[in-house]
Design an enzyme around this catalytic site. Sequence first.
Site, PDB file in Angstrom:
ATOM      1  N   GLY A  46     -52.636  13.948 -13.309  1.00 15.25           N
ATOM      2  CA  GLY A  46     -52.213  13.122 -12.192  1.00 15.25           C
ATOM      3  C   GLY A  46     -50.791  12.654 -12.401  1.00 15.25           C
ATOM      4  N   GLN A  51     -43.669   7.311 -11.352  1.00 18.12           N
ATOM      5  CA  GLN A  51     -43.440   7.813 -12.709  1.00 18.12           C
ATOM      6  C   GLN A  51     -42.218   8.720 -12.800  1.00 18.12           C
ATOM      7  OE1 GLN A  51     -47.807   8.989 -12.995  1.00 18.12           O
ATOM      8  NE2 GLN A  51     -47.218   8.734 -15.143  1.00 18.12           N
ATOM      9  N   CYS A  92     -51.819   8.723 -20.359  1.00 15.63           N
ATOM     10  CA  CYS A  92     -50.826   8.631 -19.287  1.00 15.63           C
ATOM     11  C   CYS A  92     -49.566   9.370 -19.702  1.00 15.63           C
ATOM     12  CB  CYS A  92     -50.516   7.157 -19.013  1.00 15.63           C
ATOM     13  SG  CYS A  92     -49.330   6.899 -17.679  1.00 15.63           S
ATOM     14  N   LEU A  93     -49.009  10.122 -18.775  1.00 19.50           N
ATOM     15  CA  LEU A  93     -47.760  10.832 -19.068  1.00 19.50           C
ATOM     16  C   LEU A  93     -46.621   9.852 -19.342  1.00 19.50           C
ATOM     17  CD1 LEU A  93     -47.979  13.686 -16.406  1.00 19.50           C
ATOM     18  CD2 LEU A  93     -48.541  13.786 -18.851  1.00 19.50           C
ATOM     19  N   HIS A 134     -56.087   5.235 -11.410  1.00 18.17           N
ATOM     20  CA  HIS A 134     -54.999   5.150 -12.384  1.00 18.17           C
ATOM     21  C   HIS A 134     -53.655   5.377 -11.687  1.00 18.17           C
ATOM     22  CE1 HIS A 134     -53.210   6.138 -16.462  1.00 18.17           C
ATOM     23  NE2 HIS A 134     -52.343   6.731 -15.649  1.00 18.17           N
ATOM     24  N   GLU A 135     -53.583   6.407 -10.849  1.00 19.61           N
ATOM     25  CA  GLU A 135     -52.319   6.733 -10.174  1.00 19.61           C
ATOM     26  C   GLU A 135     -51.959   5.692  -9.109  1.00 19.61           C
ATOM     27  OE1 GLU A 135     -50.496   8.821 -11.614  1.00 19.61           O
ATOM     28  OE2 GLU A 135     -52.072   9.708 -12.834  1.00 19.61           O
ATOM     29  N   HIS A 138     -50.197   2.932 -10.692  1.00 21.57           N
ATOM     30  CA  HIS A 138     -48.761   3.212 -10.859  1.00 21.57           C
ATOM     31  C   HIS A 138     -47.984   2.844  -9.607  1.00 21.57           C
ATOM     32  CE1 HIS A 138     -48.273   5.066 -14.760  1.00 21.57           C
ATOM     33  NE2 HIS A 138     -49.279   5.899 -14.536  1.00 21.57           N
TER      34      HIS A 138
END
Length: 168
Positions: A46, A51, A92-93, A134-135, A138
């Site tokens: 994702g 991000q 997470c990235l 989660h996204e 963000h």
Amino acid sequence: MALLEILEFPDPRLRTRAAPVDTVTEITRKLIEDMFETMYNAPGIGLAATQVNVHQRILVMDVSEENDRPLVFINPDITARSETLEDYDEGCLSVPGFFEPVTRPQEVTVAALDRNGDAFNQTLSGLEAICLQHEIDHLNGKLFVDYLSPLKRQRIRKKLEKDQRCRD
């Protein structure tokens, strides 16, 4: 398509609340394609526009093993959450190398626009539901580390800051 730079915690730009997308344009669709390329290359499941330092309410995800179920959500809004909660070790990235348990609803229903600007509703469960939440966090300027204890969050922050200094 182009690979985009992924911001890393504790970069303050990750705390920016994304603005709604007024109109889906070719520029929006190009961003979506670049986000997919960046996410798959990372590799991740994702990616929120926040991000990659684009503060618009756009997220992409694909939790399939074969990377063949890409999903796009523009202006996502969770309209229903199950009462059943699930613990999942989230990564997470933007917080590379860390996985910590976070408790979230196991199923959610979301209203959003697709890559053509058409409205839709979808119910997601399991990993897809976890990833979507989660996204969306963000897009609201929130990271999964915010669910952790202050001590654990600080330890992660210090490690990532050290890693970033070593790369610079």
